[in-house]
Design a protein around this motif. Structure first.
Motif, PDB file in Angstrom:
ATOM      1  N   ASN A  74      -8.148   7.013  -7.866  1.00 18.43           N
ATOM      2  CA  ASN A  74      -8.088   6.025  -6.780  1.00 18.43           C
ATOM      3  C   ASN A  74      -6.634   5.920  -6.315  1.00 18.43           C
ATOM      4  OD1 ASN A  74      -7.738   3.391  -5.458  1.00 18.43           O
ATOM      5  ND2 ASN A  74      -9.859   3.038  -6.046  1.00 18.43           N
ATOM      6  N   PRO A  75      -6.371   6.117  -5.016  1.00 24.07           N
ATOM      7  CA  PRO A  75      -4.985   6.131  -4.533  1.00 24.07           C
ATOM      8  C   PRO A  75      -4.265   4.786  -4.640  1.00 24.07           C
ATOM      9  CG  PRO A  75      -6.519   6.229  -2.694  1.00 24.07           C
ATOM     10  CD  PRO A  75      -7.333   6.369  -3.946  1.00 24.07           C
ATOM     11  N   LEU A  76      -4.979   3.724  -4.916  1.00 20.39           N
ATOM     12  CA  LEU A  76      -4.348   2.408  -5.018  1.00 20.39           C
ATOM     13  C   LEU A  76      -4.024   2.019  -6.462  1.00 20.39           C
ATOM     14  CD1 LEU A  76      -6.424   0.517  -2.314  1.00 20.39           C
ATOM     15  CD2 LEU A  76      -4.185   1.600  -2.098  1.00 20.39           C
ATOM     16  N   ARG A  77      -4.308   2.899  -7.390  1.00 17.20           N
ATOM     17  CA  ARG A  77      -3.949   2.619  -8.789  1.00 17.20           C
ATOM     18  C   ARG A  77      -2.433   2.579  -8.933  1.00 17.20           C
ATOM     19  NH1 ARG A  77      -7.222   3.233 -13.415  1.00 17.20           N
ATOM     20  NH2 ARG A  77      -9.374   3.567 -12.858  1.00 17.20           N
ATOM     21  N   SER A  78      -1.980   1.659  -9.743  1.00 15.90           N
ATOM     22  CA  SER A  78      -0.561   1.555 -10.068  1.00 15.90           C
ATOM     23  C   SER A  78      -0.447   1.356 -11.569  1.00 15.90           C
ATOM     24  CB  SER A  78       0.073   0.373  -9.330  1.00 15.90           C
ATOM     25  OG  SER A  78       1.423   0.234  -9.672  1.00 15.90           O
ATOM     26  N   HIS A  79       0.352   2.155 -12.195  1.00 15.57           N
ATOM     27  CA  HIS A  79       0.523   2.100 -13.651  1.00 15.57           C
ATOM     28  C   HIS A  79      -0.826   2.246 -14.358  1.00 15.57           C
ATOM     29  CE1 HIS A  79       4.650   1.054 -12.895  1.00 15.57           C
ATOM     30  NE2 HIS A  79       4.260   0.060 -12.146  1.00 15.57           N
ATOM     31  N   GLY A  80      -1.689   3.103 -13.786  1.00 19.64           N
ATOM     32  CA  GLY A  80      -2.971   3.408 -14.412  1.00 19.64           C
ATOM     33  C   GLY A  80      -4.050   2.366 -14.254  1.00 19.64           C
ATOM     34  N   ARG A  81      -3.873   1.412 -13.353  1.00 21.30           N
ATOM     35  CA  ARG A  81      -4.894   0.365 -13.194  1.00 21.30           C
ATOM     36  C   ARG A  81      -4.948  -0.136 -11.761  1.00 21.30           C
ATOM     37  NH1 ARG A  81      -3.805  -5.221 -14.158  1.00 21.30           N
ATOM     38  NH2 ARG A  81      -1.714  -5.726 -13.488  1.00 21.30           N
ATOM     39  N   LEU A  82      -6.012  -0.869 -11.436  1.00 22.54           N
ATOM     40  CA  LEU A  82      -6.152  -1.538 -10.141  1.00 22.54           C
ATOM     41  C   LEU A  82      -6.016  -3.034 -10.370  1.00 22.54           C
ATOM     42  CD1 LEU A  82      -9.205   0.192  -8.396  1.00 22.54           C
ATOM     43  CD2 LEU A  82      -6.809   0.346  -7.756  1.00 22.54           C
ATOM     44  N   GLY A  83      -4.934  -3.602  -9.914  1.00 18.31           N
ATOM     45  CA  GLY A  83      -4.763  -5.044  -9.990  1.00 18.31           C
ATOM     46  C   GLY A  83      -5.717  -5.732  -9.032  1.00 18.31           C
ATOM     47  N   ALA A  84      -6.065  -6.959  -9.323  1.00 20.94           N
ATOM     48  CA  ALA A  84      -7.051  -7.699  -8.521  1.00 20.94           C
ATOM     49  C   ALA A  84      -6.650  -7.822  -7.050  1.00 20.94           C
ATOM     50  CB  ALA A  84      -7.278  -9.077  -9.123  1.00 20.94           C
ATOM     51  N   ALA A  85      -5.354  -7.844  -6.744  1.00 22.59           N
ATOM     52  CA  ALA A  85      -4.915  -7.963  -5.350  1.00 22.59           C
ATOM     53  C   ALA A  85      -5.371  -6.775  -4.494  1.00 22.59           C
ATOM     54  CB  ALA A  85      -3.404  -8.118  -5.270  1.00 22.59           C
ATOM     55  N   VAL A  86      -5.640  -5.648  -5.130  1.00 23.20           N
ATOM     56  CA  VAL A  86      -6.112  -4.464  -4.405  1.00 23.20           C
ATOM     57  C   VAL A  86      -7.487  -4.729  -3.773  1.00 23.20           C
ATOM     58  CG1 VAL A  86      -6.837  -2.042  -4.717  1.00 23.20           C
ATOM     59  CG2 VAL A  86      -4.726  -2.868  -5.759  1.00 23.20           C
ATOM     60  N   ALA A  87      -8.213  -5.694  -4.294  1.00 30.03           N
ATOM     61  CA  ALA A  87      -9.518  -6.027  -3.728  1.00 30.03           C
ATOM     62  C   ALA A  87      -9.407  -6.435  -2.259  1.00 30.03           C
ATOM     63  CB  ALA A  87     -10.182  -7.136  -4.542  1.00 30.03           C
ATOM     64  N   VAL A  88      -8.234  -6.901  -1.841  1.00 26.05           N
ATOM     65  CA  VAL A  88      -8.027  -7.250  -0.430  1.00 26.05           C
ATOM     66  C   VAL A  88      -8.219  -6.018   0.453  1.00 26.05           C
ATOM     67  CG1 VAL A  88      -6.347  -8.085   1.267  1.00 26.05           C
ATOM     68  CG2 VAL A  88      -6.534  -9.205  -0.962  1.00 26.05           C
TER      69      VAL A  88
END
Length: 131
Positions: free
Chosen positions: A27-41
């Motif tokens: 997933n191109p929005l992963r950061s540091h190996g995870r998707l933070g909840a703010a990505v849901a926006v």
């Protein structure tokens, strides 16, 4: 980048979509190996864009796209959501708007577990020749 998999339903005011891309290790929005909840926006913004496209086709709304200009009343209900096994449900409701601006409420959840909710303002980009 399309994060949504399917539009489940749409009306003049509402859209419901589903997605499983949150589980994708690429997933191109992963950061540091995870998707933070703010990505849901971003998931919600894509649902709003799809809703605008549906309205444009169905109601001849004179816009070729939009820009997310603000997010308000954002509530993040968890830290991350890439570890949720269930598909996402992405809902957006058009609260008000005209040919230049729209306000939506949105929520993103997985199997009843809320991830994020809030309101967003979208500035519509007019079609060529529309004043």
């Amino acid at each position: 980048m399309c994060l949504l998999d399917r539009m489940q339903s749409a009306s003049d005011t509402d859209i419901v979509c589903s997605a499983v891309s949150h589980r994708d290790a690429d997933n191109p929005l992963r950061s540091h190996g995870r998707l933070g909840a703010a990505v849901a926006v971003e998931y919600a913004a894509q649902a709003m864009a799809l809703h605008g496209s549906v309205l444009n086709a169905d109601l001849n709304v004179p816009a070729k796209g939009g820009r997310l200009i603000n997010v308000r009343q954002l509530t993040l209900h968890c830290e991350r959501f890439d570890d949720l096994a269930s598909p996402l449900t992405v809902r957006a409701t058009r609260l008000m708007g005209d040919v230049t601006n729209v306000i939506y409420s949105f929520d993103v959840s997985a199997d009843g577990q809320m991830i994020a909710s809030g309101r967003a303002g979208v500035m519509l980009v007019p079609n060529e020749g529309v004043q």
